[in-house]
Design a protein around this motif. Structure first.
Motif, PDB file in Angstrom:
ATOM      1  N   ASN A 158      46.320  41.902  57.725  1.00 30.83           N
ATOM      2  CA  ASN A 158      47.146  42.441  58.380  1.00 30.83           C
ATOM      3  C   ASN A 158      47.306  43.914  56.793  1.00 30.83           C
ATOM      4  OD1 ASN A 158      48.694  41.567  56.506  1.00 30.83           O
ATOM      5  ND2 ASN A 158      50.879  40.845  56.642  1.00 30.83           N
ATOM      6  N   TRP A 159      48.039  44.968  56.916  1.00 33.61           N
ATOM      7  CA  TRP A 159      48.196  46.188  56.440  1.00 33.61           C
ATOM      8  C   TRP A 159      49.129  46.322  55.747  1.00 33.61           C
ATOM      9  CZ3 TRP A 159      43.382  47.713  54.370  1.00 33.61           C
ATOM     10  CH2 TRP A 159      42.247  47.547  55.492  1.00 33.61           C
ATOM     11  N   LYS A 160      49.479  46.716  54.634  1.00 35.63           N
ATOM     12  CA  LYS A 160      50.424  46.765  53.783  1.00 35.63           C
ATOM     13  C   LYS A 160      50.270  48.201  53.047  1.00 35.63           C
ATOM     14  CE  LYS A 160      52.346  41.956  54.316  1.00 35.63           C
ATOM     15  NZ  LYS A 160      52.491  41.093  53.810  1.00 35.63           N
ATOM     16  N   VAL A 161      51.243  49.025  53.239  1.00 33.37           N
ATOM     17  CA  VAL A 161      52.031  50.201  52.506  1.00 33.37           C
ATOM     18  C   VAL A 161      51.901  49.733  51.034  1.00 33.37           C
ATOM     19  CG1 VAL A 161      52.539  52.634  51.789  1.00 33.37           C
ATOM     20  CG2 VAL A 161      51.655  51.675  54.346  1.00 33.37           C
ATOM     21  N   ARG A 162      50.705  50.252  49.808  1.00 36.11           N
ATOM     22  CA  ARG A 162      50.876  49.528  48.004  1.00 36.11           C
ATOM     23  C   ARG A 162      50.723  50.799  47.732  1.00 36.11           C
ATOM     24  NH1 ARG A 162      53.693  46.172  49.702  1.00 36.11           N
ATOM     25  NH2 ARG A 162      53.468  43.419  49.947  1.00 36.11           N
ATOM     26  N   LYS A 163      51.465  50.501  46.235  1.00 40.24           N
ATOM     27  CA  LYS A 163      51.534  52.416  44.891  1.00 40.24           C
ATOM     28  C   LYS A 163      50.396  51.059  44.177  1.00 40.24           C
ATOM     29  CE  LYS A 163      54.042  53.849  41.268  1.00 40.24           C
ATOM     30  NZ  LYS A 163      55.332  54.293  40.547  1.00 40.24           N
ATOM     31  N   PHE A 164      49.192  51.982  43.794  1.00 41.89           N
ATOM     32  CA  PHE A 164      48.623  51.656  43.571  1.00 41.89           C
ATOM     33  C   PHE A 164      48.466  52.333  41.932  1.00 41.89           C
ATOM     34  CE2 PHE A 164      47.245  49.742  47.266  1.00 41.89           C
ATOM     35  CZ  PHE A 164      46.238  48.688  46.494  1.00 41.89           C
ATOM     36  N   VAL A 165      48.496  52.046  40.949  1.00 42.50           N
ATOM     37  CA  VAL A 165      48.610  52.756  39.546  1.00 42.50           C
ATOM     38  C   VAL A 165      47.388  52.021  39.077  1.00 42.50           C
ATOM     39  CG1 VAL A 165      49.242  53.021  37.078  1.00 42.50           C
ATOM     40  CG2 VAL A 165      50.608  52.506  39.008  1.00 42.50           C
ATOM     41  N   LEU A 166      46.096  53.196  38.157  1.00 44.52           N
ATOM     42  CA  LEU A 166      45.024  52.720  37.863  1.00 44.52           C
ATOM     43  C   LEU A 166      44.803  52.758  36.808  1.00 44.52           C
ATOM     44  CD1 LEU A 166      41.277  52.503  37.726  1.00 44.52           C
ATOM     45  CD2 LEU A 166      41.891  54.448  38.522  1.00 44.52           C
ATOM     46  N   ARG A 167      44.858  51.743  35.271  1.00 36.41           N
ATOM     47  CA  ARG A 167      44.902  52.403  34.048  1.00 36.41           C
ATOM     48  C   ARG A 167      43.443  51.575  33.483  1.00 36.41           C
ATOM     49  NH1 ARG A 167      50.219  49.826  35.469  1.00 36.41           N
ATOM     50  NH2 ARG A 167      51.955  51.097  34.910  1.00 36.41           N
ATOM     51  N   ASP A 168      42.477  51.937  32.572  1.00 35.70           N
ATOM     52  CA  ASP A 168      41.394  51.700  31.939  1.00 35.70           C
ATOM     53  C   ASP A 168      41.691  51.095  30.430  1.00 35.70           C
ATOM     54  OD1 ASP A 168      42.586  53.640  30.773  1.00 35.70           O
ATOM     55  OD2 ASP A 168      40.862  55.079  30.433  1.00 35.70           O
ATOM     56  N   ASP A 169      42.997  50.786  30.032  1.00 35.10           N
ATOM     57  CA  ASP A 169      43.011  49.923  28.769  1.00 35.10           C
ATOM     58  C   ASP A 169      43.889  48.780  28.945  1.00 35.10           C
ATOM     59  OD1 ASP A 169      42.913  48.734  26.526  1.00 35.10           O
ATOM     60  OD2 ASP A 169      43.536  50.881  24.894  1.00 35.10           O
ATOM     61  N   PRO A 170      44.235  48.048  29.466  1.00 34.75           N
ATOM     62  CA  PRO A 170      43.240  47.339  30.067  1.00 34.75           C
ATOM     63  C   PRO A 170      43.160  47.408  31.519  1.00 34.75           C
ATOM     64  CG  PRO A 170      44.942  45.895  30.226  1.00 34.75           C
ATOM     65  CD  PRO A 170      45.418  47.041  29.961  1.00 34.75           C
ATOM     66  N   ALA A 171      41.666  47.931  31.829  1.00 46.29           N
ATOM     67  CA  ALA A 171      41.490  48.122  33.886  1.00 46.29           C
ATOM     68  C   ALA A 171      41.363  47.727  34.617  1.00 46.29           C
ATOM     69  CB  ALA A 171      39.557  47.991  33.279  1.00 46.29           C
ATOM     70  N   TYR A 172      42.635  48.224  34.752  1.00 44.48           N
ATOM     71  CA  TYR A 172      43.325  46.955  35.872  1.00 44.48           C
ATOM     72  C   TYR A 172      43.828  48.206  37.205  1.00 44.48           C
ATOM     73  CZ  TYR A 172      43.404  42.674  34.373  1.00 44.48           C
ATOM     74  OH  TYR A 172      43.210  40.905  34.071  1.00 44.48           O
ATOM     75  N   LEU A 173      43.750  47.440  38.198  1.00 37.28           N
ATOM     76  CA  LEU A 173      44.693  48.577  38.932  1.00 37.28           C
ATOM     77  C   LEU A 173      45.825  48.495  39.769  1.00 37.28           C
ATOM     78  CD1 LEU A 173      43.925  51.409  41.095  1.00 37.28           C
ATOM     79  CD2 LEU A 173      43.032  49.902  42.642  1.00 37.28           C
ATOM     80  N   HIS A 174      46.897  47.970  39.389  1.00 41.74           N
ATOM     81  CA  HIS A 174      47.755  47.285  39.442  1.00 41.74           C
ATOM     82  C   HIS A 174      48.607  48.313  41.236  1.00 41.74           C
ATOM     83  CE1 HIS A 174      47.636  46.434  35.412  1.00 41.74           C
ATOM     84  NE2 HIS A 174      48.557  45.295  35.341  1.00 41.74           N
ATOM     85  N   TYR A 175      49.362  47.072  41.936  1.00 38.09           N
ATOM     86  CA  TYR A 175      49.544  47.373  43.279  1.00 38.09           C
ATOM     87  C   TYR A 175      51.270  47.231  42.864  1.00 38.09           C
ATOM     88  CZ  TYR A 175      47.883  43.232  44.640  1.00 38.09           C
ATOM     89  OH  TYR A 175      47.519  41.664  44.614  1.00 38.09           O
ATOM     90  N   TYR A 176      51.740  47.704  43.560  1.00 36.99           N
ATOM     91  CA  TYR A 176      53.217  47.868  44.152  1.00 36.99           C
ATOM     92  C   TYR A 176      54.052  48.070  44.990  1.00 36.99           C
ATOM     93  CZ  TYR A 176      53.486  48.372  39.246  1.00 36.99           C
ATOM     94  OH  TYR A 176      52.800  48.605  37.770  1.00 36.99           O
TER      95      TYR A 176
END
Length: 97
Positions: A6-24
């Motif tokens: 299934n699909w859910k809407v998420r807010k994504f924040v891209l960071r380079d230090d450390p290299a992560y894509l966090h989702y909220y």
């Protein structure tokens, strides 16, 4: 959504230090629901996703495969936004810490 089909809407924040894509949760909340480690990942556009009912008629899906071979499928809001996300994630995967 690739694990639950299934699909859910998420807010994504891209960071380079450390290299992560966090989702909220887009409804709010300070703590991320999860994170995708991007160092050494591969990100590509997805034209067709087997075994799902979701069809990408607008060509806005992309896939992140982590160094640990975990597959994440994401859908952008538009084709141009998908291209921006792919380029940004590729940069962080190469240069992020």
């Amino acid at each position: 959504g690739h694990r639950r089909k299934n699909w859910k809407v998420r807010k994504f924040v891209l960071r380079d230090d450390p290299a992560y894509l966090h989702y909220y949760d887009p409804a709010g909340g300070e703590e991320p629901l999860g994170a995708i480690h991007l160092r050494g990942c591969v990100v590509t556009a997805v034209e067709d996703m087997p075994d799902t009912k979701k069809h990408d008629d607008e060509n806005i899906l992309f896939e992140i495969i982590t160094a640990n071979e975990i597959h994440y499928y994401l859908q952008a809001a538009s084709s141009s936004e998908r291209t921006e996300w792919i380029k940004a994630i590729q940069t962080v995967a190469r240069t992020g810490k």
